[in-house]
Design a protein around this motif. Structure first.
Motif, short mmCIF file in Angstrom:
data_model
loop_
_atom_site.label_atom_id
_atom_site.label_comp_id
_atom_site.label_asym_id
_atom_site.label_seq_id
_atom_site.Cartn_x
_atom_site.Cartn_y
_atom_site.Cartn_z
N LEU A 4 0.83 -1.21 0.00
CA LEU A 4 0.00 0.00 0.00
C LEU A 4 0.86 1.26 0.00
N SER A 5 1.92 1.25 0.80
CA SER A 5 2.84 2.39 0.83
C SER A 5 3.45 2.63 -0.53
N LEU A 6 3.89 1.55 -1.16
CA LEU A 6 4.49 1.65 -2.48
C LEU A 6 3.47 2.15 -3.51
N ALA A 7 2.25 1.64 -3.44
CA ALA A 7 1.21 2.08 -4.38
C ALA A 7 0.92 3.56 -4.21
N ALA A 8 0.78 4.02 -2.96
CA ALA A 8 0.53 5.44 -2.71
C ALA A 8 1.66 6.29 -3.25
N LEU A 9 2.88 5.86 -3.00
CA LEU A 9 4.06 6.59 -3.47
C LEU A 9 4.08 6.65 -5.00
N ILE A 10 3.76 5.55 -5.65
CA ILE A 10 3.75 5.51 -7.11
C ILE A 10 2.66 6.41 -7.69
N PHE A 11 1.45 6.35 -7.13
CA PHE A 11 0.36 7.20 -7.62
C PHE A 11 0.74 8.68 -7.51
N VAL A 12 1.30 9.06 -6.37
CA VAL A 12 1.65 10.47 -6.16
C VAL A 12 2.85 10.86 -7.01
N ALA A 13 3.79 9.96 -7.21
CA ALA A 13 4.94 10.27 -8.07
C ALA A 13 4.49 10.47 -9.52
N LEU A 14 3.56 9.64 -9.98
CA LEU A 14 3.04 9.80 -11.35
C LEU A 14 2.27 11.12 -11.49
N THR A 63 -5.14 5.93 -0.95
CA THR A 63 -4.18 4.90 -0.54
C THR A 63 -3.32 5.42 0.61
N GLY A 64 -2.92 6.69 0.51
CA GLY A 64 -2.16 7.29 1.60
C GLY A 64 -2.94 7.34 2.90
N LEU A 65 -4.24 7.61 2.83
CA LEU A 65 -5.08 7.62 4.04
C LEU A 65 -5.16 6.23 4.67
#
Length: 145
Positions: A4-14, A63-65
């Protein structure tokens, strides 16, 4: 939780990469065009970017929440607030100009459309800054620093 952390990071990076690309590269390049092609290029670009950027902001924020809820790490909450702030900012601050620009026919392009697009560029930079803040907070949360 790592996924989940990785997914949130990827969404925000994109999201942030797209927002910064638009603000630093695409929009300044488009502003050198004459008024008619400037408007003609912005309109389809806006239509195509809208679902991508809005979706990434929502995905990253939600995802971050979830990561914040699981971890209780304030950085995930703050980053989620920053990325989700793009929604009200866009709807309240940017949408009036967006609607005016989208309603213009190419033969109506001129001083007004150029002024609106110049304003739009400054306003869009805020979206990139919100994304960068969220990205930094998520990165710190993910690394545990």
């Amino acid at each position: 939780m790592f996924e989940l952390s990785l997914a949130a990071l990827i969404f925000v990076a994109l999201f942030t990469g797209a927002a910064l690309y638009i603000s630093l590269v695409e929009h300044p390049a488009r502003l050198v065009l004459p008024d008619d092609p400037l408007l003609a290029q912005w309109q389809p670009s806006y239509r195509r970017a809208l679902p991508i950027q809005s979706g990434l902001a929502i995905a990253g924020g939600l995802t971050g929440l979830i990561v914040w809820y699981i971890s209780s790490d304030w950085r995930w909450l703050a980053g989620s607030i920053a990325i989700l702030a793009n929604w009200p900012y866009t709807l309240i601050v940017m949408m009036p100009a967006n609607k005016r620009l989208m309603a213009m026919a190419q033969n109506q392009a001129g001083a007004e459309s150029r002024a609106l697009l110049t304003q739009w560029g400054r306003q869009h930079a805020v979206r990139g800054a919100l994304g960068a803040a969220a990205l930094a907070l998520f990165a710190l949360g993910a690394t545990g620093l």
